[in-house]
Design a protein around this motif. Structure first.
Motif, short mmCIF file in Angstrom:
data_model
loop_
_atom_site.label_atom_id
_atom_site.label_comp_id
_atom_site.label_asym_id
_atom_site.label_seq_id
_atom_site.Cartn_x
_atom_site.Cartn_y
_atom_site.Cartn_z
N MET A 135 0.94 -1.52 -0.08
CA MET A 135 0.14 -0.15 0.04
C MET A 135 0.88 1.28 0.03
SD MET A 135 -1.55 -0.84 3.87
CE MET A 135 -1.68 -2.26 3.41
N HIS A 136 0.11 2.32 -0.24
CA HIS A 136 0.67 3.76 -0.21
C HIS A 136 -0.16 4.70 0.62
CE1 HIS A 136 3.57 2.43 -3.35
NE2 HIS A 136 2.50 1.95 -4.21
N GLN A 137 0.50 5.68 1.16
CA GLN A 137 -0.29 6.67 1.76
C GLN A 137 -0.50 7.94 0.95
OE1 GLN A 137 2.10 6.88 5.72
NE2 GLN A 137 0.19 7.54 6.33
N VAL A 138 -1.96 8.50 0.79
CA VAL A 138 -2.20 9.37 0.07
C VAL A 138 -2.85 10.39 1.16
CG1 VAL A 138 -3.61 10.05 -1.85
CG2 VAL A 138 -2.39 7.93 -2.05
N ASP A 139 -2.38 11.36 1.20
CA ASP A 139 -3.08 12.49 2.27
C ASP A 139 -3.48 11.87 3.53
OD1 ASP A 139 -2.77 14.56 0.51
OD2 ASP A 139 -5.04 14.29 -0.18
N GLY A 140 -2.56 11.12 4.11
CA GLY A 140 -2.63 10.42 5.38
C GLY A 140 -3.48 9.21 5.32
N GLU A 141 -4.14 8.85 4.20
CA GLU A 141 -5.01 7.52 4.25
C GLU A 141 -4.15 6.38 3.69
OE1 GLU A 141 -9.34 9.60 3.54
OE2 GLU A 141 -8.24 8.90 2.14
N TYR A 142 -4.19 5.19 3.96
CA TYR A 142 -3.72 4.12 3.32
C TYR A 142 -4.66 3.42 2.29
CZ TYR A 142 -0.44 4.10 7.31
OH TYR A 142 0.73 4.58 8.31
N TRP A 143 -3.98 3.26 1.22
CA TRP A 143 -4.67 2.67 0.15
C TRP A 143 -3.89 1.53 -0.34
CZ3 TRP A 143 -9.09 4.54 -2.39
CH2 TRP A 143 -9.95 5.73 -1.91
N PHE A 144 -4.60 0.24 -0.54
CA PHE A 144 -3.96 -0.93 -1.28
C PHE A 144 -3.25 -0.20 -2.69
CE2 PHE A 144 -6.55 -3.84 1.05
CZ PHE A 144 -5.59 -4.45 1.68
N ASP A 145 -2.22 -1.03 -3.43
CA ASP A 145 -1.94 -0.71 -4.58
C ASP A 145 -2.57 -1.63 -5.53
OD1 ASP A 145 -0.53 -0.54 -7.16
OD2 ASP A 145 1.45 -0.22 -6.30
N PRO A 146 -3.68 -1.58 -6.22
CA PRO A 146 -4.22 -2.68 -7.05
C PRO A 146 -3.30 -3.21 -8.41
CG PRO A 146 -5.48 -0.81 -6.86
CD PRO A 146 -4.08 -0.23 -6.49
N GLY A 147 -2.11 -2.36 -8.54
CA GLY A 147 -1.08 -3.00 -9.40
C GLY A 147 -0.28 -4.21 -9.15
N LEU A 148 -0.55 -4.49 -7.96
CA LEU A 148 0.23 -5.73 -7.42
C LEU A 148 -0.52 -6.85 -7.58
CD1 LEU A 148 1.93 -4.14 -4.26
CD2 LEU A 148 2.76 -4.47 -6.56
N PRO A 149 -0.35 -8.03 -8.10
CA PRO A 149 -1.16 -9.21 -8.36
C PRO A 149 -1.51 -9.71 -7.23
CG PRO A 149 0.71 -9.23 -9.99
CD PRO A 149 0.73 -8.23 -9.16
N GLN A 150 -0.39 -9.55 -6.07
CA GLN A 150 -0.98 -10.20 -4.89
C GLN A 150 -1.87 -9.62 -3.89
OE1 GLN A 150 2.16 -9.01 -5.96
NE2 GLN A 150 3.44 -8.17 -4.18
N VAL A 151 -1.85 -8.23 -4.21
CA VAL A 151 -3.01 -7.52 -3.53
C VAL A 151 -4.42 -7.75 -4.20
CG1 VAL A 151 -4.12 -5.05 -3.68
CG2 VAL A 151 -1.49 -5.58 -2.78
N LYS A 210 -5.30 -10.58 -5.42
CA LYS A 210 -5.69 -12.00 -4.93
C LYS A 210 -5.97 -11.95 -3.53
CE LYS A 210 -3.99 -16.64 -4.42
NZ LYS A 210 -4.38 -16.68 -3.07
N TYR A 211 -5.48 -11.12 -2.70
CA TYR A 211 -5.76 -10.83 -1.46
C TYR A 211 -7.28 -10.39 -1.28
CZ TYR A 211 -5.76 -9.22 3.43
OH TYR A 211 -6.31 -8.87 4.89
N ILE A 212 -7.58 -9.32 -1.91
CA ILE A 212 -9.04 -8.91 -1.79
C ILE A 212 -9.78 -9.75 -2.24
CG2 ILE A 212 -10.47 -6.96 -3.02
CD1 ILE A 212 -7.86 -5.07 -3.12
N VAL A 213 -9.83 -10.46 -3.30
CA VAL A 213 -10.75 -11.31 -4.08
C VAL A 213 -10.93 -12.69 -3.06
CG1 VAL A 213 -11.27 -13.12 -5.54
CG2 VAL A 213 -10.39 -11.00 -6.19
N ASP A 214 -9.70 -13.21 -2.20
CA ASP A 214 -9.84 -13.97 -1.25
C ASP A 214 -10.63 -13.53 0.12
OD1 ASP A 214 -8.34 -15.83 -2.85
OD2 ASP A 214 -6.54 -15.45 -2.01
N VAL A 215 -10.48 -12.32 0.56
CA VAL A 215 -11.17 -12.03 1.68
C VAL A 215 -12.70 -11.83 1.34
CG1 VAL A 215 -11.47 -9.89 3.32
CG2 VAL A 215 -9.27 -10.50 2.42
N ALA A 216 -13.00 -11.66 0.15
CA ALA A 216 -14.38 -11.15 -0.37
C ALA A 216 -14.98 -12.62 -0.41
CB ALA A 216 -14.45 -10.59 -1.53
N LEU A 217 -14.30 -13.51 -0.95
CA LEU A 217 -14.92 -14.97 -1.19
C LEU A 217 -15.07 -15.76 -0.02
CD1 LEU A 217 -12.85 -15.99 -4.53
CD2 LEU A 217 -15.36 -15.55 -4.32
N ASP A 218 -14.37 -15.21 1.04
CA ASP A 218 -14.48 -15.72 2.34
C ASP A 218 -15.80 -15.59 3.04
OD1 ASP A 218 -13.41 -17.30 4.80
OD2 ASP A 218 -13.12 -15.16 5.93
#
Length: 593
Positions: A169-185, A187-195
């Motif tokens: 992830m990266h910080q933008v104006d103090g907020e933390y955002w995932f980097d969707p450009g990373l394949p592992q990110v 995959k992680y998001i989809v795995d959490v949702a499918l759970d």
């Protein structure tokens, strides 16, 4: 003098409002004004409300389990009584969980400590409460935004993803955002949702923040590694598209009937007179491709602006028109910013506008902004079923089998039928009960809908209330997951009374709003308990002081009515409170005499 009367309903003829199969509470809507001024409501539309758990926005500030459960039950009951039919429940706010997750820690909203097991499951609890009332629950999932400003998360088990994968992830104006450009990110998001999909009986899944942040995003490194010379804007959109497609493809193998949607920013692109933040070009959120490709079944665009040009904001109607003309055959549940002071007074007109522009319903942000009794001003005077998704299944289920309508005596009648398998691809999800004074029942008229019940139940009991009509007709239909409805099956009974749907076969723990006895100085409070138990039924004044105790002792299972005299209760607002061990119910009423 206070007195208690525990008698069968047949001994007291009261005018009582229809109530559901669980705890009743005060109602969100008042009787509608003259019908001539209000367009008739459609039978099919989504009436959704966001319940926000992050920062305790719609969640109780208390960490007491009983209070949290009571509050959540009360929310569901109020929405049901006001004839909403869908709840967007925020299961994931900032990479934490309001459910038992295999990947992320329990939300601190539950106990005050991130990752601490609360000893109960809010999502499972909400599903039981909502489904008993015939309401759909969609898991509202905040996707890319990981955390707002402030210190890093405390240590927990499992650890918050900021601590376990800071490189994601990266910080933008103090907020933390995932980097969707990373394949592992991705995959992680989809795995959490499918759970969530695998372990909970949810009706739908709603993605929010399925996008990049508004400000410049520092993803140079991931773009150099994975961009493959694609223009960065297209590459970013492809990254978000990949999450939508991967989730859809996986769900089709797990639960193909699940309704998948998202809540994109209100303006897709600046066209005609529309000007504002553009989700396609500035947030890389190509939501129209998601529905065009069939990856999602509906969109709830966040059109949180008022009607007209009273402010510098875009005109609500113009933005809705742009979306409905680009719906690609999918559903649009138009988001309404009920939290805004210039939007809230327009809600009735906004509903009318959404209907006139052929939207499939509305989604109100958020629950705490919809407690005013005048909010919808009669627009939801009758119940509505969510519109069917014929692209999921084109074959309606078979009609309920062997429907029986019997007189049980004591002015009670039963509707029973056999469980019926679907003839299409997906199973029966709900049964709808209709009632009318005409035979056969016209199931196209929404005012004839009495209730929607889960398919796990195959019967209802009706109780005579008020001598008026000579006959009543009933119909039962089956609904599958896609919302397709079977042909009705039913019958009629010759009655000297108006029949009112009261409850399912098994008694439940329930409390109803008090009713004044016309012409007498009495207040009657109906309640119901499922088993013999110690019960207290009290009346509290507006300052929560006890002014009467109507029941205090062991009570047999079934339906009961307690009573007191209005001479002991001056005009004003009161609350009846029913308790039994861990069970709690509360209903507000007004004494007018």
């Amino acid at each position: 003098m206070n007195f208690q009367a525990m008698v069968g309903y047949r001994h007291i003829r009261l005018r009582m409002a229809l109530w559901g199969c669980a705890v009743a509470s005060w109602i969100l809507v008042l009787p509608p004004p003259a019908r001539s001024r209000i367009p008739p409501p459609p039978k099919r539309e989504v009436r959704a409300v966001y319940i926000a758990t992050i920062l305790g926005l719609d969640w109780p500030k208390s960490f007491d389990t009983a209070e949290q459960q009571r509050s959540l039950r009360d929310m569901v009951n109020r929405l049901s009584m006001a004839r909403f039919n869908t709840i967007y429940f925020q299961v994931r706010g900032r990479a934490d969980a309001m459910y038992r997750s295999q990947f992320e820690p329990w939300s601190a909203q539950l106990t005050g400590t991130l990752g601490k097991d609360p000893g109960w499951d809010p999502l499972a609890f909400l599903l039981r409460e909502a489904h008993e009332r015939g309401m759909e629950v969609h898991a509202w999932f905040n996707t890319i935004l990981v955390k707002n400003g402030g210190p890093q998360p405390e240590r927990s088990t499992p650890p918050h993803v900021i601590l376990s994968h800071p490189d994601w992830m990266h910080q933008v104006d103090g907020e933390y955002w995932f980097d969707p450009g990373l394949p592992q990110v991705r995959k992680y998001i989809v795995d959490v949702a499918l759970d969530v999909v695998r372990h909970y009986d949810i009706d739908g899944f709603l993605f929010d923040y399925l996008r990049y942040p508004q400000h410049p995003y520092p993803d140079d490194q991931s773009y150099r590694k994975f961009g493959r010379k694609i223009p960065r804007d297209d590459w970013r959109r492809n990254n978000i598209n990949a999450i939508a497609k991967s989730f859809h493809d996986s769900v089709m193998a797990i639960k193909p009937f699940l309704k998948i949607g998202s809540a994109p920013i209100g303006i897709y692109q600046n066209v005609n007179q529309l000007r504002g933040l553009q989700s396609y070009s500035e947030l890389f959120q190509d939501s129209r491709r998601w529905i065009a490709e069939g990856w999602q079944d509906y969109l709830s665009p966040q059109i949180y602006w008022p009607l007209g040009h009273l402010t510098r904001d875009p005109d609500f109607a113009a933005v809705v028109r742009d979306w409905t003309t680009n719906a690609h055959g999918r559903h649009l549940y138009i988001g309404v910013g009920a939290y805004k002071t210039d939007v809230a007074p327009q809600i009735p007109a906004i509903i009318d506008t959404s209907r006139s522009l052929m939207a499939d319903g509305n989604a109100f942000f958020r629950y705490s902004n919809l407690t005013d009794p005048l909010t919808v001003n009669g627009r939801y005077a009758a119940r509505a079923l969510p519109p069917p998704m014929k692209w999921k299944d084109s074959t309606p289920p078979d009609s309920p089998a062997d429907v029986q309508l019997r007189n049980l005596g004591d002015n009670m009648f039963s509707l029973k039928w056999k469980e019926q398998a679907a003839s299409g691809r997906d199973p029966v999800r709900w049964y709808t009960i209709y009632r009318s004074n005409e035979f056969p029942v016209d199931v196209n008229r929404p005012e004839n809908i009495l209730a929607v019940i889960p398919a796990t139940r195959t019967g209802y009991i009706d109780t005579v209330r008020e001598f008026a009509l000579e006959e009543c007709s009933y119909a039962v239909t089956a609904l599958n997951w896609a919302g397709l409805e079977s042909q009705p099956v039913g019958g009629r009974v010759i009655l000297p009374a108006l029949v009112e749907l009261a409850q399912a076969y098994r008694p439940v723990f329930a409390l109803r709003s008090a009713e004044e006895d016309p012409g007498r100085d009495n207040i009657f409070i109906p309640y119901e308990i499922p088993s013999r138990r110690a019960v207290q039924l009290r009346i509290l004044d507006a300052k929560n002081n006890e002014v009467a105790r109507l029941v205090d002792g062991m009570v047999d299972p079934g339906r009961h009515i307690a009573a007191t005299s209005t001479r002991q209760l001056p005009r004003g607002v009161y609350a009846s409170v029913l308790t039994s061990n861990e069970l709690y119910a509360r209903a507000v009423f007004t004494v007018t005499k």
